[in-house]
Design an enzyme around this catalytic site. Structure first.
Site, PDB file in Angstrom:
ATOM      1  N   VAL A 137      32.076  79.378 153.779  1.00  0.00           N
ATOM      2  CA  VAL A 137      32.424  80.653 153.151  1.00  0.00           C
ATOM      3  C   VAL A 137      33.822  80.561 152.550  1.00  0.00           C
ATOM      4  O   VAL A 137      34.070  80.963 151.412  1.00  0.00           O
ATOM      5  CB  VAL A 137      32.355  81.800 154.198  1.00  0.00           C
ATOM      6  CG1 VAL A 137      32.976  83.081 153.666  1.00  0.00           C
ATOM      7  CG2 VAL A 137      30.906  82.023 154.617  1.00  0.00           C
ATOM      8  N   GLY A 181      37.956  99.917 154.507  1.00  0.00           N
ATOM      9  CA  GLY A 181      39.372  99.662 154.158  1.00  0.00           C
ATOM     10  C   GLY A 181      39.961  98.491 154.917  1.00  0.00           C
ATOM     11  O   GLY A 181      41.110  98.541 155.355  1.00  0.00           O
ATOM     12  N   ILE A 217      39.264  92.348 153.358  1.00  0.00           N
ATOM     13  CA  ILE A 217      38.444  91.816 152.257  1.00  0.00           C
ATOM     14  C   ILE A 217      38.238  92.880 151.177  1.00  0.00           C
ATOM     15  O   ILE A 217      38.392  92.613 149.980  1.00  0.00           O
ATOM     16  CB  ILE A 217      37.103  91.261 152.795  1.00  0.00           C
ATOM     17  CG1 ILE A 217      37.373  90.014 153.650  1.00  0.00           C
ATOM     18  CG2 ILE A 217      36.150  90.919 151.647  1.00  0.00           C
ATOM     19  CD1 ILE A 217      36.138  89.418 154.314  1.00  0.00           C
ATOM     20  N   GLU A 257      37.416 104.829 154.175  1.00  0.00           N
ATOM     21  CA  GLU A 257      37.544 104.201 155.490  1.00  0.00           C
ATOM     22  C   GLU A 257      37.253 105.244 156.557  1.00  0.00           C
ATOM     23  O   GLU A 257      37.817 106.332 156.542  1.00  0.00           O
ATOM     24  CB  GLU A 257      38.964 103.615 155.646  1.00  0.00           C
ATOM     25  CG  GLU A 257      39.352 103.187 157.045  1.00  0.00           C
ATOM     26  CD  GLU A 257      38.422 102.144 157.670  1.00  0.00           C
ATOM     27  OE1 GLU A 257      38.155 101.117 157.028  1.00  0.00           O
ATOM     28  OE2 GLU A 257      37.959 102.388 158.809  1.00  0.00           O
ATOM     29  N   GLY A 293      32.694  94.543 157.167  1.00  0.00           N
ATOM     30  CA  GLY A 293      32.812  93.548 158.225  1.00  0.00           C
ATOM     31  C   GLY A 293      31.788  92.430 158.083  1.00  0.00           C
ATOM     32  O   GLY A 293      30.972  92.429 157.161  1.00  0.00           O
ATOM     33  N   HIS A 301      70.419  82.651 151.144  1.00  0.00           N
ATOM     34  CA  HIS A 301      70.654  83.927 150.453  1.00  0.00           C
ATOM     35  C   HIS A 301      70.586  83.704 148.952  1.00  0.00           C
ATOM     36  O   HIS A 301      71.146  82.728 148.465  1.00  0.00           O
ATOM     37  CB  HIS A 301      72.031  84.471 150.830  1.00  0.00           C
ATOM     38  CG  HIS A 301      72.383  85.714 150.063  1.00  0.00           C
ATOM     39  ND1 HIS A 301      71.873  86.943 150.389  1.00  0.00           N
ATOM     40  CD2 HIS A 301      73.183  85.899 148.974  1.00  0.00           C
ATOM     41  CE1 HIS A 301      72.338  87.841 149.541  1.00  0.00           C
ATOM     42  NE2 HIS A 301      73.136  87.238 148.674  1.00  0.00           N
TER      43      HIS A 301
HETATM   44  P1  FAD Z   1      31.948  79.486 157.507  1.00  0.00           P
HETATM   45  O1  FAD Z   1      33.040  79.279 156.573  1.00  0.00           O
HETATM   46  O2  FAD Z   1      31.242  80.802 157.515  1.00  0.00           O
HETATM   47  O3  FAD Z   1      30.899  78.344 157.232  1.00  0.00           O
HETATM   48  C1  FAD Z   1      29.674  78.291 157.867  1.00  0.00           C
HETATM   49  C2  FAD Z   1      28.798  77.324 157.118  1.00  0.00           C
HETATM   50  O4  FAD Z   1      27.620  77.140 157.858  1.00  0.00           O
HETATM   51  C3  FAD Z   1      28.355  77.805 155.740  1.00  0.00           C
HETATM   52  O5  FAD Z   1      28.644  76.814 154.784  1.00  0.00           O
HETATM   53  C4  FAD Z   1      26.862  78.029 155.868  1.00  0.00           C
HETATM   54  O6  FAD Z   1      26.184  77.662 154.684  1.00  0.00           O
HETATM   55  C5  FAD Z   1      26.526  77.069 156.982  1.00  0.00           C
HETATM   56  N1  FAD Z   1      25.356  77.451 157.763  1.00  0.00           N
HETATM   57  C6  FAD Z   1      25.164  78.561 158.490  1.00  0.00           C
HETATM   58  N2  FAD Z   1      24.009  78.500 159.150  1.00  0.00           N
HETATM   59  C7  FAD Z   1      23.458  77.311 158.831  1.00  0.00           C
HETATM   60  C8  FAD Z   1      22.261  76.653 159.207  1.00  0.00           C
HETATM   61  N3  FAD Z   1      21.427  77.198 160.083  1.00  0.00           N
HETATM   62  N4  FAD Z   1      22.015  75.449 158.682  1.00  0.00           N
HETATM   63  C9  FAD Z   1      22.870  74.868 157.805  1.00  0.00           C
HETATM   64  N5  FAD Z   1      24.010  75.430 157.422  1.00  0.00           N
HETATM   65  C10 FAD Z   1      24.295  76.640 157.941  1.00  0.00           C
HETATM   66  N6  FAD Z   1      40.040  83.765 156.150  1.00  0.00           N
HETATM   67  C11 FAD Z   1      41.333  83.409 156.124  1.00  0.00           C
HETATM   68  O7  FAD Z   1      41.830  82.808 157.078  1.00  0.00           O
HETATM   69  N7  FAD Z   1      42.122  83.669 155.029  1.00  0.00           N
HETATM   70  C12 FAD Z   1      41.641  84.330 153.954  1.00  0.00           C
HETATM   71  O8  FAD Z   1      42.370  84.563 152.996  1.00  0.00           O
HETATM   72  C13 FAD Z   1      40.280  84.730 153.961  1.00  0.00           C
HETATM   73  N8  FAD Z   1      39.759  85.348 152.892  1.00  0.00           N
HETATM   74  C14 FAD Z   1      38.433  85.665 152.895  1.00  0.00           C
HETATM   75  C15 FAD Z   1      37.906  86.302 151.782  1.00  0.00           C
HETATM   76  C16 FAD Z   1      36.571  86.626 151.748  1.00  0.00           C
HETATM   77  C17 FAD Z   1      36.006  87.298 150.527  1.00  0.00           C
HETATM   78  C18 FAD Z   1      35.729  86.308 152.854  1.00  0.00           C
HETATM   79  C19 FAD Z   1      34.268  86.638 152.835  1.00  0.00           C
HETATM   80  C20 FAD Z   1      36.246  85.687 153.968  1.00  0.00           C
HETATM   81  C21 FAD Z   1      37.604  85.365 154.002  1.00  0.00           C
HETATM   82  N9  FAD Z   1      38.172  84.745 155.114  1.00  0.00           N
HETATM   83  C22 FAD Z   1      39.497  84.414 155.103  1.00  0.00           C
HETATM   84  C23 FAD Z   1      37.382  84.423 156.320  1.00  0.00           C
HETATM   85  C24 FAD Z   1      36.995  82.947 156.326  1.00  0.00           C
HETATM   86  O9  FAD Z   1      36.273  82.653 155.171  1.00  0.00           O
HETATM   87  C25 FAD Z   1      36.190  82.642 157.565  1.00  0.00           C
HETATM   88  O10 FAD Z   1      36.897  83.027 158.712  1.00  0.00           O
HETATM   89  C26 FAD Z   1      35.903  81.156 157.660  1.00  0.00           C
HETATM   90  O11 FAD Z   1      35.213  80.694 156.531  1.00  0.00           O
HETATM   91  C27 FAD Z   1      35.084  80.866 158.918  1.00  0.00           C
HETATM   92  O12 FAD Z   1      34.860  79.503 158.986  1.00  0.00           O
HETATM   93  P2  FAD Z   1      33.646  78.917 159.829  1.00  0.00           P
HETATM   94  O13 FAD Z   1      33.888  77.460 159.876  1.00  0.00           O
HETATM   95  O14 FAD Z   1      33.486  79.653 161.109  1.00  0.00           O
HETATM   96  O15 FAD Z   1      32.324  79.214 159.005  1.00  0.00           O
END
Ligand code: FAD
Length: 466
Positions: free
Chosen positions: A43, A182, A185, A204, A271, A444
């Site tokens: 993601v 609110g 994201i 919100e 969320g 500064h």
């Molecule tokens: P994810 O990044 O969710 O990755 C999970 C992966 O598993 C995905 O690629 C999915 O395709 C794969 N998957 C799931 N189930 C299966 C399956 N059964 N088989 C094969 N593949 C599968 N966090 C920050 O720290 N800073 C930010 O600025 C920030 N901005 C964000 C902005 C947006 C719009 C969004 C939506 C989120 C943001 N986040 C941010 C949150 C951040 O993206 C997540 O916390 C982070 O990606 C979580 O990482 P993860 O490794 O847990 O899983």
């Protein structure tokens, strides 16, 4: 059906999954990573942190250019080429996901593309484009992340109702958009669209935006954006009716408009839901709770000793940097190290304009935990750099343990707050007290100087030598 036998399989290639896989490979563990997506990065890189920041960069430059007209430089009204903006965002994503593919190859981490589900305590089946692959493993790390929550009373199949992924696609620039929720994201995406000319309403349910942050920080943010966003607090959406000319939204609560309001788009940002229930973890004997979270110990181990879980699906905060560190710990523990995940602080940043950032304990959390604390703040209206940058709507706050004077939390609202937060995080991790921070010479004029100045404001921060 093909078969693979490996020491470690990582399910999900987000920041948690790829960090775990790379660390494991570096430690000599034969590693396979499974993701349904052809690009690594999850993601965060594909539809989260990175594309949103590429668009927020565009938004920031637009707003700064507009603001310059008050200081004698007028660039005129901006013209937008959505295709090029989208290309810019996609090029940033491609650069980073391409980099990950290279790093994965270099480490000989095998990427199996497809949807993976457990079939037993040491087997996983992956359904891919070219058929099924069975992977048997010694250890597994579940890193399947989370997905946006949808609301049942809102039309699901109307393209004008979007989630964060839809908002990042930037198909058009709506005239008027409702941001439902609110949180960070929703506000970030609202910031992007507002800069492109969309009229933004934010609704919100709770009595403050970004509920995890302290009220004083959010208040300054809200005051700064009051002319850009129409914010309705303690208000909820009760119905969305899709008509040909728009989405008619009915509200209820403290700031609810009396009549339904017409929007071109509704962004649902209420969320994210953990994906724990979608991977048949139960077939491996792993317990998943009602909501889809997987419970782990400090070593990121689930109730099945050979299976670990990390990232969004093990709990809040759902943040990329938390997932990365958890991924490292899981890989290190699998390699035989005694490491564990126990940070004193996980930073949170809303990359809005101005940014809101906090680390360690908030005042709210310190109160809940019964910790006696004191705070010291420095208003940016008194910062030379903030004044010179026309960025005086800001504040730097430090939270100290009353007895030890050690910093236990900090929060900043203001432009670039997220970049500044690292110093406070390091101070907390290293057990610095007010005097340590006050005596650190800050350059500064910088915005960072406000951290030293906040510490100086704390009574007792300057003591005489014994
Ligand atoms: P994810 O990044 O969710 O990755 C999970 C992966 O598993 C995905 O690629 C999915 O395709 C794969 N998957 C799931 N189930 C299966 C399956 N059964 N088989 C094969 N593949 C599968 N966090 C920050 O720290 N800073 C930010 O600025 C920030 N901005 C964000 C902005 C947006 C719009 C969004 C939506 C989120 C943001 N986040 C941010 C949150 C951040 O993206 C997540 O916390 C982070 O990606 C979580 O990482 P993860 O490794 O847990 O899983």
């Amino acid at each position: 059906m093909s078969e693979i036998k490996t020491q470690l399989v990582v399910l999900g290639a987000g920041p948690g999954g790829y960090s775990a896989a790379f660390r494991a490979a570096d430690l000599g563990i034969e590693t396979v990573i499974v993701d349904v997506n052809s690009k690594l990065g999850g993601v965060c890189l594909n539809v989260g942190c990175i594309p949103s920041k590429a668009l927020l960069h565009v938004a920031k430059v637009i707003e700064e250019a507009k603001a310059l007209s008050a200081h004698g430089v007028d660039f005129g009204a901006p013209k937008f080429d959505l295709d090029k903006i989208r290309d810019w965002k996609d090029s940033v994503v491609d650069k980073l996901t391409g980099g990950l593919a290279g790093m994965s190859k270099m480490r000989k981490v095998k990427h199996v593309q497809g949807y993976g589900k457990f079939t037993g305590s040491n087997t996983l089946e992956v359904e891919g484009k070219d058929g099924k692959t069975t992977i048997s493993f010694d250890n597994a790390i579940i890193a399947a992340g989370s997905e946006p929550v949808s609301l049942p009373f809102i039309p699901q199949d109307d393209p004008r109702v979007i989630d964060s992924t839809g908002a990042l696609e930037m198909k058009d620039i709506p005239g008027k958009m409702l941001v439902l929720g609110g949180g960070i994201i929703g506000l970030e995406m609202g910031t992007v669209y507002s800069a492109l000319g969309t009229q933004i309403d934010v609704v919100e349910f709770l009595d403050q935006l970004v509920p995890a942050a302290d009220k004083d920080i959010v208040k300054i943010y809200q005051k700064t954006v009051k002319d850009k966003f129409n914010i309705m607090l303690e208000t909820k959406v009760t119905a969305v009716e899709a008509k040909d000319d728009g989405l008619y939204v009915t509200f209820e609560g403290k700031q609810a408009p009396s009549e339904p309001v017409k929007y071109d788009k509704v962004l649902v940002a209420v969320g994210r839901r953990p994906n724990g229930k979608l991977v048949d973890a139960d077939k491996a004997g792993v317990t998943v709770d009602e909501r889809g979270f997987i419970n782990v110990d400090k070593q990121m181990r689930t109730n099945v000793s050979s299976i670990f879980a990390i990232g969004d699906l093990v709990g809040q905060p759902m943040l990329a940097h938390k997932a990365v560190h958890e991924g490292h710990v899981a890989a290190e523990v699998i390699s035989g190290m005694k490491h564990y995940f126990d940070p004193k602080c996980i930073p949170s940043v809303a990359y809005t304009e101005p940014e809101m950032a906090w680390v360690g304990l908030t005042e709210k959390e310190a109160k809940e935990q019964g910790i006696s604390f004191e705070t010291a703040s420095f208003p940016w209206a008194a910062s030379g750099r903030a004044i010179a940058s026309a960025a005086t709507n800001g504040m730097t706050k430090l939270i100290f343990d009353k007895d030890t004077h050690r910093v236990i939390g900090g929060a900043i609202v203001g432009t670039n707050a997220g970049e500044m937060l690292g110093e406070i995080g390091l101070a907390i991790e290293m057990g610095a007290d007010a005097e340590d921070i006050a005596l650190t010479i800050h350059a500064h004029p910088t915005l960072n100087e406000s951290i030293g100045l906040a510490a100086e404001m704390y009574e007792g921060s300057i003591t005489d030598l014994p």
